[in-house]
Enzyme design. Structure first.
Site, mmCIF file in Angstrom:
data_model
loop_
_atom_site.group_PDB
_atom_site.id
_atom_site.type_symbol
_atom_site.label_atom_id
_atom_site.label_comp_id
_atom_site.label_asym_id
_atom_site.label_seq_id
_atom_site.Cartn_x
_atom_site.Cartn_y
_atom_site.Cartn_z
ATOM 1 N N GLU A 84 93.180 93.038 34.912
ATOM 2 C CA GLU A 84 93.884 91.761 34.861
ATOM 3 C C GLU A 84 94.498 91.578 33.479
ATOM 4 O O GLU A 84 93.913 91.982 32.470
ATOM 5 C CB GLU A 84 92.904 90.614 35.143
ATOM 6 C CG GLU A 84 92.279 90.711 36.522
ATOM 7 C CD GLU A 84 91.131 89.751 36.731
ATOM 8 O OE1 GLU A 84 90.829 89.461 37.902
ATOM 9 O OE2 GLU A 84 90.526 89.302 35.745
ATOM 10 N N ASP A 128 84.485 91.501 40.866
ATOM 11 C CA ASP A 128 84.491 91.642 42.319
ATOM 12 C C ASP A 128 83.830 92.916 42.803
ATOM 13 O O ASP A 128 83.262 92.949 43.891
ATOM 14 C CB ASP A 128 85.920 91.575 42.848
ATOM 15 C CG ASP A 128 86.515 90.193 42.702
ATOM 16 O OD1 ASP A 128 85.892 89.232 43.185
ATOM 17 O OD2 ASP A 128 87.588 90.053 42.101
#
Length: 395
Positions: free
Chosen positions: A149, A165
């Site tokens: 990210e 995640d």
């Protein structure tokens, strides 16, 4: 899929919360160009074809879309219900032992990378559908992939290595300042990939997080939140610890100092029945939390919701970190700055513990608010010359 991007588009959110990095750059906004180079190196040792995707929100317009290898933005077309196929945004990645360089625009988004086959992206009327491999029917379930990210804006670049995640593809990220030394994070120790999975398999009750391909090869370990949601981890995994916390703070006070740069801003928590009430220094109740379940702890949401405000959100972030790291019983002053206390209780986030244990620098995004106390795998520079994404060996 619940999209939990941990690098907000508004960088102020990064610098107001407890323990997060401080943007110390005085670089003028004009110094950050419209795009910067991202060098992607494939040191994986794998012969599979590699595919790269640069997906996110255009910070100039607020539109969602993707960037091509030159950094040009393309908005997603309208989606449908049921979801419709998204345009092919893939960029051919480097072969093993090779590197390529693409351009990163001013985005808040993700750089995905997949081995062997392209990822399947679809569009709904609300935008892009992210891969959700906790769902056995997701078309990406048997594809080996991961993502980083990042946010690139007028204040610089933030880029992370995330396992919030799932833990899957070993990789690291870096940023080289203009005229400076490259900062990196995310590299595993030699043998760390196999050591993580072997340790998770041998941890009673936690091996159910691991997903394998039809041929039996390891694909990933799901986060504990997804483990609870899919039945791979018992829903009561943290209950014993929560019960002990509740007992302790029924007769003692939990002090939360959520802002590292505001040591006099403190909140005081006491349990009454099923509620932990927090007061400020004037004795006024400012927020309350119901007794959290495991999903709320692992996901840092639901009963531990953290709005982007200056009271409940920062307290909740601190509590979430304390529960996942199991420091609330050993230190009534949170956040705990002593990482020797982290994950020492028999009831803890074993997934995050094992991710951190295998990192060269000890830093990781093992849960959503692992940045409390700056224990996250993130690098930042206010005047970035180049970014790096390095795909490491699976050993």
């Amino acid at each position: 899929m619940r999209k939990r991007l941990h690098l907000p588009a508004i960088v102020a959110a990064l610098v107001t919360a407890a323990g997060l990095l401080t943007v110390g750059s005085s670089t003028p906004a004009a110094a950050v160009p419209a795009t910067i180079p991202l060098k992607i190196s494939n040191n994986s040792g794998r012969g599979d074809a590699l595919y790269i995707y640069n997906l996110g929100t255009n910070l100039a317009t607020g539109q969602q879309g993707w960037a091509d290898s030159a950094g040009n933005f393309h908005a997603w077309p309208a989606g449908g219900n049921p979801p419709t196929p998204a345009p092919d945004a893939s960029i051919p990645g480097p072969a093993n032992g090779q590197s390529i360089t693409i351009r990163m625009p001013k985005f808040s988004g993700r750089v995905y990378f997949s081995y062997g086959q392209k990822l399947v992206f679809k569009l709904t009327t609300g935008g892009l559908v992210q891969p959700a491999v906790q769902n056995p029917s997701d078309p990406n379930r048997n594809i080996l992939f991961s993502w980083s990210e990042y946010t690139l804006n007028d204040s610089g670049l933030w880029i992370n290595s995330t396992q919030v995640d799932m833990f899957s593809v070993p990789y690291a990220v870096g940023v080289q300042p203009t005229g400076g030394t490259t900062k990196t994070t995310g590299h595993l120790k030699p043998g760390g990939y196999n050591a993580f999975f072997n340790s998770l398999r041998s941890q009673p009750g936690w091996g159910g997080l691991i997903q394998t391909a039809p041929n039996g090869s390891t694909l990933r370990a799901l986060s504990p939140l997804y483990g609870v949601e899919t039945g791979g981890l018992p829903a009561n995994a943290m209950d014993d610890y929560v019960n002990r916390v509740w007992s302790k703070y029924s007769s003692q006070t939990l002090t939360v100092t959520p802002f590292a740069n505001q040591p006099n801003t403190k909140y005081f928590g006491r349990v009454s029945g099923n509620t932990m009430n927090f007061t400020n220094s004037s004795g006024q109740t400012v927020t309350s939390f119901q007794k959290p379940d495991s999903a709320s702890i692992f996901g840092c949401f639901k009963l531990l919701d953290a709005p982007n405000d200056l009271v409940r959100g920062p307290i909740s972030r601190t509590l979430c970190a304390g529960y996942n790291r199991s420091t609330l019983l050993v230190n009534p002053n949170q956040p705990d700055a002593n990482n020797a206390n982290f994950y020492q209780d028999s009831v803890t986030n074993q997934y995050s513990k094992k991710v951190h244990q295998q990192m060269v620098d000890g830093k990781a995004y093992g849960f959503a608010f692992d940045d409390v106390g700056a224990h996250e795998a993130l690098v930042h520079d206010g005047n970035p010359a180049q970014a790096f994404l390095t795909l490491d060996p699976f050993n």
